[in-house]
Design a protein around this motif. Structure first.
Motif, PDB file in Angstrom:
ATOM      1  N   CYS A  76       0.807  -1.228   0.000  1.00 27.28           N
ATOM      2  CA  CYS A  76       0.000   0.000   0.000  1.00 27.28           C
ATOM      3  C   CYS A  76       0.836   1.272   0.000  1.00 27.28           C
ATOM      4  CB  CYS A  76      -0.927   0.007   1.226  1.00 27.28           C
ATOM      5  SG  CYS A  76      -2.080  -1.385   1.304  1.00 27.28           S
ATOM      6  N   VAL A  77       1.869   1.315   0.812  1.00 28.45           N
ATOM      7  CA  VAL A  77       2.663   2.529   0.975  1.00 28.45           C
ATOM      8  C   VAL A  77       3.719   2.657  -0.124  1.00 28.45           C
ATOM      9  CG1 VAL A  77       4.277   3.742   2.504  1.00 28.45           C
ATOM     10  CG2 VAL A  77       2.247   2.608   3.456  1.00 28.45           C
ATOM     11  N   ALA A  78       4.425   1.563  -0.409  1.00 29.88           N
ATOM     12  CA  ALA A  78       5.534   1.622  -1.358  1.00 29.88           C
ATOM     13  C   ALA A  78       5.117   2.111  -2.751  1.00 29.88           C
ATOM     14  CB  ALA A  78       6.207   0.247  -1.450  1.00 29.88           C
ATOM     15  N   PRO A  79       4.006   1.619  -3.321  1.00 29.85           N
ATOM     16  CA  PRO A  79       3.657   2.090  -4.672  1.00 29.85           C
ATOM     17  C   PRO A  79       3.464   3.600  -4.754  1.00 29.85           C
ATOM     18  CG  PRO A  79       2.423   0.103  -4.135  1.00 29.85           C
ATOM     19  CD  PRO A  79       3.106   0.529  -2.877  1.00 29.85           C
ATOM     20  N   ILE A  80       2.927   4.200  -3.715  1.00 34.08           N
ATOM     21  CA  ILE A  80       2.735   5.655  -3.714  1.00 34.08           C
ATOM     22  C   ILE A  80       4.075   6.366  -3.589  1.00 34.08           C
ATOM     23  CG2 ILE A  80       1.658   7.595  -2.495  1.00 34.08           C
ATOM     24  CD1 ILE A  80      -0.570   5.638  -1.630  1.00 34.08           C
ATOM     25  N   LEU A  81       4.923   5.883  -2.688  1.00 31.49           N
ATOM     26  CA  LEU A  81       6.230   6.529  -2.508  1.00 31.49           C
ATOM     27  C   LEU A  81       7.073   6.475  -3.773  1.00 31.49           C
ATOM     28  CD1 LEU A  81       7.312   5.353   1.066  1.00 31.49           C
ATOM     29  CD2 LEU A  81       6.628   7.658   0.372  1.00 31.49           C
ATOM     30  N   LEU A  82       6.916   5.438  -4.562  1.00 32.83           N
ATOM     31  CA  LEU A  82       7.736   5.264  -5.759  1.00 32.83           C
ATOM     32  C   LEU A  82       7.178   5.983  -6.986  1.00 32.83           C
ATOM     33  CD1 LEU A  82       8.504   1.466  -5.293  1.00 32.83           C
ATOM     34  CD2 LEU A  82      10.155   3.334  -5.052  1.00 32.83           C
ATOM     35  N   GLN A  83       5.990   6.556  -6.863  1.00 32.36           N
ATOM     36  CA  GLN A  83       5.331   7.161  -8.019  1.00 32.36           C
ATOM     37  C   GLN A  83       5.904   8.504  -8.435  1.00 32.36           C
ATOM     38  OE1 GLN A  83       1.144   7.445  -7.277  1.00 32.36           O
ATOM     39  NE2 GLN A  83       0.743   5.282  -7.773  1.00 32.36           N
ATOM     40  N   GLN A  84       6.482   9.246  -7.481  1.00 33.65           N
ATOM     41  CA  GLN A  84       6.890  10.614  -7.784  1.00 33.65           C
ATOM     42  C   GLN A  84       8.074  11.013  -6.927  1.00 33.65           C
ATOM     43  OE1 GLN A  84       3.083  12.408  -5.964  1.00 33.65           O
ATOM     44  NE2 GLN A  84       4.640  13.901  -5.365  1.00 33.65           N
ATOM     45  N   ALA A  85       8.650  12.155  -7.256  1.00 32.35           N
ATOM     46  CA  ALA A  85       9.682  12.752  -6.406  1.00 32.35           C
ATOM     47  C   ALA A  85       9.003  13.553  -5.298  1.00 32.35           C
ATOM     48  CB  ALA A  85      10.589  13.656  -7.235  1.00 32.35           C
ATOM     49  N   TRP A  86       9.724  13.686  -4.158  1.00 34.13           N
ATOM     50  CA  TRP A  86       9.163  14.370  -2.986  1.00 34.13           C
ATOM     51  C   TRP A  86      10.083  15.517  -2.593  1.00 34.13           C
ATOM     52  CZ3 TRP A  86       4.418  12.641  -2.157  1.00 34.13           C
ATOM     53  CH2 TRP A  86       4.107  11.337  -2.572  1.00 34.13           C
ATOM     54  N   SER A  87       9.491  16.684  -2.384  1.00 28.83           N
ATOM     55  CA  SER A  87      10.284  17.853  -2.017  1.00 28.83           C
ATOM     56  C   SER A  87      10.568  17.917  -0.525  1.00 28.83           C
ATOM     57  CB  SER A  87       9.550  19.132  -2.436  1.00 28.83           C
ATOM     58  OG  SER A  87       8.312  19.243  -1.742  1.00 28.83           O
ATOM     59  N   HIS A  88       9.838  17.129   0.266  1.00 29.12           N
ATOM     60  CA  HIS A  88       9.916  17.227   1.728  1.00 29.12           C
ATOM     61  C   HIS A  88       9.288  15.961   2.299  1.00 29.12           C
ATOM     62  CE1 HIS A  88       9.301  18.788   5.790  1.00 29.12           C
ATOM     63  NE2 HIS A  88       9.979  19.883   5.469  1.00 29.12           N
ATOM     64  N   PRO A  89       9.827  15.397   3.392  1.00 26.27           N
ATOM     65  CA  PRO A  89       9.187  14.216   3.977  1.00 26.27           C
ATOM     66  C   PRO A  89       7.722  14.441   4.356  1.00 26.27           C
ATOM     67  CG  PRO A  89      11.371  14.507   4.906  1.00 26.27           C
ATOM     68  CD  PRO A  89      11.095  15.735   4.088  1.00 26.27           C
ATOM     69  N   THR A  90       7.411  15.622   4.837  1.00 31.90           N
ATOM     70  CA  THR A  90       6.032  15.879   5.250  1.00 31.90           C
ATOM     71  C   THR A  90       5.084  15.898   4.056  1.00 31.90           C
ATOM     72  OG1 THR A  90       6.809  17.087   7.185  1.00 31.90           O
ATOM     73  CG2 THR A  90       4.538  17.471   6.522  1.00 31.90           C
ATOM     74  N   GLN A  91       5.561  16.284   2.895  1.00 28.63           N
ATOM     75  CA  GLN A  91       4.729  16.188   1.700  1.00 28.63           C
ATOM     76  C   GLN A  91       4.337  14.735   1.457  1.00 28.63           C
ATOM     77  OE1 GLN A  91       6.750  16.667  -1.996  1.00 28.63           O
ATOM     78  NE2 GLN A  91       4.872  16.941  -3.200  1.00 28.63           N
ATOM     79  N   ALA A  92       5.292  13.817   1.578  1.00 26.38           N
ATOM     80  CA  ALA A  92       4.993  12.397   1.394  1.00 26.38           C
ATOM     81  C   ALA A  92       4.046  11.888   2.480  1.00 26.38           C
ATOM     82  CB  ALA A  92       6.293  11.597   1.397  1.00 26.38           C
ATOM     83  N   PHE A  93       4.278  12.298   3.733  1.00 29.59           N
ATOM     84  CA  PHE A  93       3.406  11.873   4.839  1.00 29.59           C
ATOM     85  C   PHE A  93       1.964  12.305   4.589  1.00 29.59           C
ATOM     86  CE2 PHE A  93       1.370  13.081   8.875  1.00 29.59           C
ATOM     87  CZ  PHE A  93       1.312  11.837   9.490  1.00 29.59           C
ATOM     88  N   GLU A  94       1.784  13.537   4.181  1.00 30.43           N
ATOM     89  CA  GLU A  94       0.430  14.045   3.961  1.00 30.43           C
ATOM     90  C   GLU A  94      -0.239  13.371   2.766  1.00 30.43           C
ATOM     91  OE1 GLU A  94       1.093  18.230   3.698  1.00 30.43           O
ATOM     92  OE2 GLU A  94       1.185  18.497   5.892  1.00 30.43           O
ATOM     93  N   GLU A  95       0.524  13.115   1.709  1.00 30.69           N
ATOM     94  CA  GLU A  95      -0.054  12.456   0.533  1.00 30.69           C
ATOM     95  C   GLU A  95      -0.402  11.000   0.828  1.00 30.69           C
ATOM     96  OE1 GLU A  95      -1.250  12.226  -3.603  1.00 30.69           O
ATOM     97  OE2 GLU A  95      -1.184  13.735  -1.995  1.00 30.69           O
ATOM     98  N   LEU A  96       0.459  10.302   1.546  1.00 27.20           N
ATOM     99  CA  LEU A  96       0.157   8.929   1.944  1.00 27.20           C
ATOM    100  C   LEU A  96      -1.095   8.875   2.812  1.00 27.20           C
ATOM    101  CD1 LEU A  96       3.760   7.715   2.768  1.00 27.20           C
ATOM    102  CD2 LEU A  96       2.289   6.696   1.026  1.00 27.20           C
TER     103      LEU A  96
END
Length: 382
Positions: A76-96
């Motif tokens: 569930c988590v890995a496919p989203i993390l691998l889909q795009q580049a992230w400018s900030h860890p919190t951006q990834a946390f909020e999108e997940l």
């Protein structure tokens, strides 16, 4: 989002869960269940620059929890993390959190999914710290020294473990209660007699009592002057019940390890019911969520004492979280034997007169040798 020095965005190439289990001689007892081994789920991220970040997912219960959470991370988590580049860890946390919200409702697993997201967030921050060449406590504008307490003192002869932990350098101790009034009182009296009136003692009921029982036991514990009474009642009691209990007990109340979400933490802090807030960054929030909880707590004049009961990666992350706000209050260190704590911590991390000094190396300060724990690795694929 916490401001970061400028750096290129994060493009992940690997998102991996590693399940570890180690047998133990003495089960870890709580009022609601027993742990017969010590599990850990590590999160390993690697980006396109070759930087590696490590995190840990809370997984103590139920007994199959580690393998299940590892699968949630990878499916569930890995496919989203691998889909795009992230400018900030919190951006990834909020999108997940946003993308997995409805799935969490649909499958009835908001907790395990939040835990998988949390482990990934910890690993992202570790990776960012390495990319920037700064330890996380420094990146967060904090201090390298953190105050500790030894937790998890079992109801069976807790004075023996407490004495051993005192010899190791600990100067504050938390007793498990909820095993019957007389046994609890005997154990607390024994610890107070052992250490005298100047030592900080805490008690943790792990949600064992009804509100009426909690009021009664808090009155009986008061003579031993514990710093706090932790989770005397179920964490999901309405906040009004916690407020009523706080008004009728002589002891400060502590909770937070079983809260989830910014709103729950904000409501708990604003309620005035708690004197101590204890988020577990491997259960909800990672650094992205729990840094804001810590700031709110400190701004509100209550103690901020991160919770942790797991392996060494999550423990070190908890220490950096506490260190982000200086050397006041406490971070929890489990007293029970756990090779997955000692083998995963940086060498030389010692408690001296109740304090730990965090490493100066970047990120969490880890350089993991997975060969050291290879015998404990367990499969988790379907």
């Amino acid at each position: 989002m916490r401001p970061l020095p400028a750096f290129p965005s994060i493009r992940l190439t690997t998102v991996e869960a590693i399940v570890l289990r180690v047998p133990i001689d003495e089960p870890v007892q709580t009022s609601f269940g027993v742990m017969y081994d010590r599990p850990a789920v590590l999160v390993r991220l690697e980006d396109d620059q070759g930087a590696v970040g490590w995190g840990e997912i809370w997984c103590n219960f139920p007994s199959v929890g580690a393998e299940h959470r590892a699968r949630l991370l990878e499916s569930c988590v890995a496919p989203i993390l691998l889909q795009q580049a992230w400018s900030h860890p919190t951006q990834a946390f909020e999108e997940l959190s946003r993308r997995l919200r409805i799935l969490a409702i649909q499958c009835g697993e908001p907790g395990p999914l939040a835990q998988a997201i949390s482990g990934a967030d910890i690993a992202l921050w570790d990776l960012v710290g390495k990319r920037l060449g700064q330890p996380l406590w420094q990146l967060f504008g904090g201090a390298s020294r953190v105050r500790t307490y030894a937790s998890g003192l079992s109801p069976t002869a807790p004075e023996l473990m407490a004495a051993a932990k005192h010899d190791e350098g600990y100067r504050a101790f938390k007793l498990k209660v909820g095993f019957g009034a007389e046994r609890d009182l005997h154990n607390l009296r024994t610890l107070r007699d052992l250490f005298g009136s100047g030592t900080s003692l805490m008690v943790d009921a792990n949600q064992a009592w009804t509100p009426d029982q909690a009021r009664e036991m808090s009155q009986r514990f008061a003579e031993f002057n514990p710093v706090w009474l932790e989770e005397p009642i179920a964490a999901d009691y309405p906040i009004e019940v916690w407020q009523q209990l706080a008004k009728s007990t002589p002891l400060p109340l502590a909770a937070g390890e079983n809260l989830r979400g910014a709103r729950e933490f904000s409501d708990a802090i604003r309620s005035g019911a708690l004197s101590v807030i204890q988020p577990d960054l491997g259960k909800w929030g990672g650094f992205s969520g729990c840094l804001e909880v810590g700031q709110h707590a400190i701004d509100s004049g209550i103690m901020f004492c991160p919770h942790w009961l797991g392996g060494g990666v999550g423990l070190l992350a908890s220490m950096h979280l506490r260190g982000a706000f200086g050397d006041r209050d406490y971070v929890e260190v489990d007293s029970n034997p756990n090779p997955l704590r000692e083998l995963l911590l940086p060498p030389g991390l010692k408690v001296v007169e109740g304090m730990v000094t965090l490493p100066d190396s970047p990120g969490l300060g880890l350089s993991l040798d997975m060969n050291a724990v290879g015998e404990f690795r367990r499969p988790h694929a379907y």
